[in-house]
Design a protein around this motif. Structure first.
Motif, PDB file in Angstrom:
ATOM      1  N   ALA A   1       0.896  -1.245  -0.178  1.00 39.70           N
ATOM      2  CA  ALA A   1      -0.045   0.052  -0.061  1.00 39.70           C
ATOM      3  C   ALA A   1       0.792   1.265  -0.026  1.00 39.70           C
ATOM      4  CB  ALA A   1      -0.949  -0.157   1.091  1.00 39.70           C
ATOM      5  N   VAL A   2       0.311   2.296  -0.688  1.00 38.92           N
ATOM      6  CA  VAL A   2       1.253   3.480  -0.940  1.00 38.92           C
ATOM      7  C   VAL A   2       0.319   4.708  -0.949  1.00 38.92           C
ATOM      8  CG1 VAL A   2       2.624   5.160  -2.247  1.00 38.92           C
ATOM      9  CG2 VAL A   2       2.793   2.467  -2.375  1.00 38.92           C
ATOM     10  N   ASN A   3       0.387   5.581   0.147  1.00 39.52           N
ATOM     11  CA  ASN A   3      -0.412   6.750   0.220  1.00 39.52           C
ATOM     12  C   ASN A   3       0.259   7.918  -0.698  1.00 39.52           C
ATOM     13  OD1 ASN A   3      -1.695   9.021   1.114  1.00 39.52           O
ATOM     14  ND2 ASN A   3      -2.018   8.476   3.239  1.00 39.52           N
ATOM     15  N   GLY A   4      -0.619   8.251  -1.707  1.00 39.40           N
ATOM     16  CA  GLY A   4       0.024   9.367  -2.531  1.00 39.40           C
ATOM     17  C   GLY A   4      -0.652  10.723  -2.314  1.00 39.40           C
ATOM     18  N   THR A   5      -1.467  10.910  -1.239  1.00 44.65           N
ATOM     19  CA  THR A   5      -2.176  12.068  -1.127  1.00 44.65           C
ATOM     20  C   THR A   5      -2.019  13.069  -0.105  1.00 44.65           C
ATOM     21  OG1 THR A   5      -3.945  10.841  -0.131  1.00 44.65           O
ATOM     22  CG2 THR A   5      -4.373  11.146  -2.442  1.00 44.65           C
ATOM     23  N   ASP A   6      -1.320  12.284   1.018  1.00 47.26           N
ATOM     24  CA  ASP A   6      -1.241  13.013   2.256  1.00 47.26           C
ATOM     25  C   ASP A   6       0.147  13.969   2.197  1.00 47.26           C
ATOM     26  OD1 ASP A   6       1.128  11.406   2.451  1.00 47.26           O
ATOM     27  OD2 ASP A   6       0.470  10.394   4.241  1.00 47.26           O
ATOM     28  N   VAL A   7       0.228  14.571   3.095  1.00 47.06           N
ATOM     29  CA  VAL A   7       1.531  15.389   3.154  1.00 47.06           C
ATOM     30  C   VAL A   7       2.716  15.036   3.022  1.00 47.06           C
ATOM     31  CG1 VAL A   7       1.678  15.435   5.800  1.00 47.06           C
ATOM     32  CG2 VAL A   7       2.262  17.700   4.611  1.00 47.06           C
ATOM     33  N   ASN A   8       3.029  13.756   3.417  1.00 47.19           N
ATOM     34  CA  ASN A   8       4.086  13.232   3.228  1.00 47.19           C
ATOM     35  C   ASN A   8       4.526  12.896   1.630  1.00 47.19           C
ATOM     36  OD1 ASN A   8       5.037  12.843   5.988  1.00 47.19           O
ATOM     37  ND2 ASN A   8       3.743  11.211   6.098  1.00 47.19           N
ATOM     38  N   ALA A   9       3.538  12.490   1.036  1.00 45.29           N
ATOM     39  CA  ALA A   9       3.398  12.297  -0.399  1.00 45.29           C
ATOM     40  C   ALA A   9       3.790  13.555  -1.217  1.00 45.29           C
ATOM     41  CB  ALA A   9       2.267  12.001  -0.902  1.00 45.29           C
ATOM     42  N   GLN A  10       3.054  14.661  -0.389  1.00 45.31           N
ATOM     43  CA  GLN A  10       3.334  16.331  -1.238  1.00 45.31           C
ATOM     44  C   GLN A  10       4.762  16.437  -0.980  1.00 45.31           C
ATOM     45  OE1 GLN A  10       0.199  18.672   0.423  1.00 45.31           O
ATOM     46  NE2 GLN A  10      -1.379  17.454  -0.131  1.00 45.31           N
ATOM     47  N   ASN A  11       5.251  16.241   0.200  1.00 50.49           N
ATOM     48  CA  ASN A  11       6.714  16.388   0.509  1.00 50.49           C
ATOM     49  C   ASN A  11       7.718  15.477  -0.385  1.00 50.49           C
ATOM     50  OD1 ASN A  11       6.104  18.593   1.745  1.00 50.49           O
ATOM     51  ND2 ASN A  11       5.930  17.107   3.892  1.00 50.49           N
ATOM     52  N   GLY A  12       7.061  14.513  -1.180  1.00 48.77           N
ATOM     53  CA  GLY A  12       8.167  13.629  -2.034  1.00 48.77           C
ATOM     54  C   GLY A  12       8.412  12.431  -1.264  1.00 48.77           C
ATOM     55  N   THR A  13       7.921  12.164   0.089  1.00 46.70           N
ATOM     56  CA  THR A  13       8.198  11.054   0.607  1.00 46.70           C
ATOM     57  C   THR A  13       6.883  10.004   0.931  1.00 46.70           C
ATOM     58  OG1 THR A  13       8.300  12.204   2.515  1.00 46.70           O
ATOM     59  CG2 THR A  13      10.339  11.793   1.554  1.00 46.70           C
ATOM     60  N   PRO A  14       6.150   9.629   0.252  1.00 43.56           N
ATOM     61  CA  PRO A  14       4.863   8.899   0.478  1.00 43.56           C
ATOM     62  C   PRO A  14       5.153   7.773   1.487  1.00 43.56           C
ATOM     63  CG  PRO A  14       5.736   7.977  -1.718  1.00 43.56           C
ATOM     64  CD  PRO A  14       6.664   9.379  -1.133  1.00 43.56           C
ATOM     65  N   SER A  15       3.972   7.441   2.366  1.00 48.56           N
ATOM     66  CA  SER A  15       4.065   6.379   3.267  1.00 48.56           C
ATOM     67  C   SER A  15       3.621   4.999   2.430  1.00 48.56           C
ATOM     68  CB  SER A  15       2.724   6.816   4.305  1.00 48.56           C
ATOM     69  OG  SER A  15       2.970   8.078   4.910  1.00 48.56           O
ATOM     70  N   LYS A  16       4.378   4.036   3.023  1.00 49.65           N
ATOM     71  CA  LYS A  16       4.240   2.957   2.242  1.00 49.65           C
ATOM     72  C   LYS A  16       4.295   1.602   3.418  1.00 49.65           C
ATOM     73  CE  LYS A  16       6.990   4.506  -1.621  1.00 49.65           C
ATOM     74  NZ  LYS A  16       8.172   4.188  -2.645  1.00 49.65           N
ATOM     75  N   GLY A  17       3.637   0.422   2.928  1.00 49.67           N
ATOM     76  CA  GLY A  17       3.661  -0.473   3.526  1.00 49.67           C
ATOM     77  C   GLY A  17       2.550  -0.954   4.679  1.00 49.67           C
ATOM     78  N   LEU A  18       2.682  -1.812   5.421  1.00 46.72           N
ATOM     79  CA  LEU A  18       1.592  -2.403   6.398  1.00 46.72           C
ATOM     80  C   LEU A  18       1.277  -1.199   7.313  1.00 46.72           C
ATOM     81  CD1 LEU A  18       2.750  -6.138   6.835  1.00 46.72           C
ATOM     82  CD2 LEU A  18       0.722  -5.163   5.576  1.00 46.72           C
ATOM     83  N   LEU A  19       2.370  -0.427   7.753  1.00 49.79           N
ATOM     84  CA  LEU A  19       2.111   0.501   8.695  1.00 49.79           C
ATOM     85  C   LEU A  19       2.516   1.904   8.186  1.00 49.79           C
ATOM     86  CD1 LEU A  19       3.170  -1.195  12.260  1.00 49.79           C
ATOM     87  CD2 LEU A  19       0.952  -0.419  11.663  1.00 49.79           C
ATOM     88  N   GLN A  20       2.348   2.038   7.009  1.00 49.38           N
ATOM     89  CA  GLN A  20       2.581   3.228   6.204  1.00 49.38           C
ATOM     90  C   GLN A  20       3.881   4.073   6.786  1.00 49.38           C
ATOM     91  OE1 GLN A  20       0.228   4.502   3.443  1.00 49.38           O
ATOM     92  NE2 GLN A  20       0.905   2.408   3.567  1.00 49.38           N
ATOM     93  N   VAL A  21       4.849   3.453   6.536  1.00 48.79           N
ATOM     94  CA  VAL A  21       6.225   4.166   6.851  1.00 48.79           C
ATOM     95  C   VAL A  21       6.972   5.079   5.885  1.00 48.79           C
ATOM     96  CG1 VAL A  21       8.398   3.953   8.240  1.00 48.79           C
ATOM     97  CG2 VAL A  21       6.414   2.322   8.804  1.00 48.79           C
ATOM     98  N   ILE A  22       7.268   6.349   6.232  1.00 49.27           N
ATOM     99  CA  ILE A  22       8.213   6.951   5.201  1.00 49.27           C
ATOM    100  C   ILE A  22       9.425   6.566   5.077  1.00 49.27           C
ATOM    101  CG2 ILE A  22       6.550   9.031   5.220  1.00 49.27           C
ATOM    102  CD1 ILE A  22       8.655  10.506   6.828  1.00 49.27           C
ATOM    103  N   GLN A  23      10.437   6.968   3.881  1.00 46.54           N
ATOM    104  CA  GLN A  23      11.628   6.232   3.928  1.00 46.54           C
ATOM    105  C   GLN A  23      12.632   6.895   4.977  1.00 46.54           C
ATOM    106  OE1 GLN A  23      12.493   3.996   1.285  1.00 46.54           O
ATOM    107  NE2 GLN A  23      14.280   3.690   2.715  1.00 46.54           N
TER     108      GLN A  23
END
Length: 247
Positions: free
Chosen positions: A182-204
């Protein structure tokens, strides 16, 4: 007189020759006294006779001296031969000692090499046996959400990271619905270029900071993602169990 020699007396020894020479000298002196008249002449002849007399004695002394010299040379030769034999024996003994020392050193080196090889073989055998025991003890986790959570909890326990099955499962369902990709491409992290990913939506950046050794170095790896998120939650909230919303 007959010119033929009497059988058995055809040869004279050196001593006999010297003796005859002495007798001849005496005869010559006597003849000189007879032929020359006068008392002075007789006195001179007497002196010459006396002077010539020692010839026979000198011959015996020379023979003895020759004998002594011969004996001395013989003794020196014997001494030299004995000395050479002793030197040869010493050289042979040194060579034998060196050979024995070399053989002993080679034997010792072979024994050490054998012992080293046996020790290395034993070490490798013990390592293999330990690995086999560890593999036998290591549980096999299912490649699904239940298996991922259980494997993550085992690693968290080993590393001292708090958390429970319920705390992980509850947050997983809220964050990703159990989808490891799973990848969140709409939250603030995605807007900053570091989308949340994985089971617990962790940024890089968070994953890189809280990644746990022994897990895969991949943000979307299910177990690595869960353990890194639990490690972050423990640092910020005390435990993943204390998280009930976006974190």
């Amino acid at each position: 007189m007959s010119k033929h020699s009497t059988p058995g007396h055809s040869q004279l020894t050196r001593t006999h020759k010297f003796s005859l020479a002495g007798v001849a000298a005496l005869g010559a002196a006597a003849l000189a006294v007879t032929l020359v008249p006068g008392q002075d002449t007789q006195a001179q002849a007497k002196d010459e006779t006396v002077a010539a007399a020692p010839v026979a004695f000198t011959t015996d002394a020379g023979a003895k001296q020759i004998k002594d010299v011969h004996a001395s040379v013989t003794d020196q030769q014997a001494a030299a031969s004995e000395k050479a034999k002793q030197a040869e024996a010493k050289a042979k003994a040194r060579a034998q000692a060196a050979a024995e020392k070399k053989a002993e050193a080679e034997k010792k080196a072979q024994a050490e090499a054998k012992a080293k090889a046996e020790a290395q073989a034993k070490k490798e055998r013990e390592a293999q046996e330990a690995a086999a025991r560890a593999a036998a003890r290591k549980p096999v986790y299912a490649n699904n959400l239940d298996g991922w959570i259980k494997e993550s909890l085992a690693i968290m326990k080993d590393k001292g990271i708090p958390g429970s099955y319920d705390g992980l499962h509850r947050n997983i369902m809220r964050e990703s619905g159990g989808n490891p990709n799973a990848v969140n491409g709409t939250d603030v992290n995605a807007q900053n270029g570091t989308p949340s990913k994985g089971l617990l939506q962790v940024i890089q950046p968070t994953f890189d900071t809280y990644h746990v050794d022994g897990t895969a170095n991949s943000l979307t790896d299910p177990v690595a993602n869960l353990v890194a998120a639990a490690n972050y939650a423990a640092d910020k909230y005390g435990s993943i169990d204390n998280v009930d919303s976006a974190y």
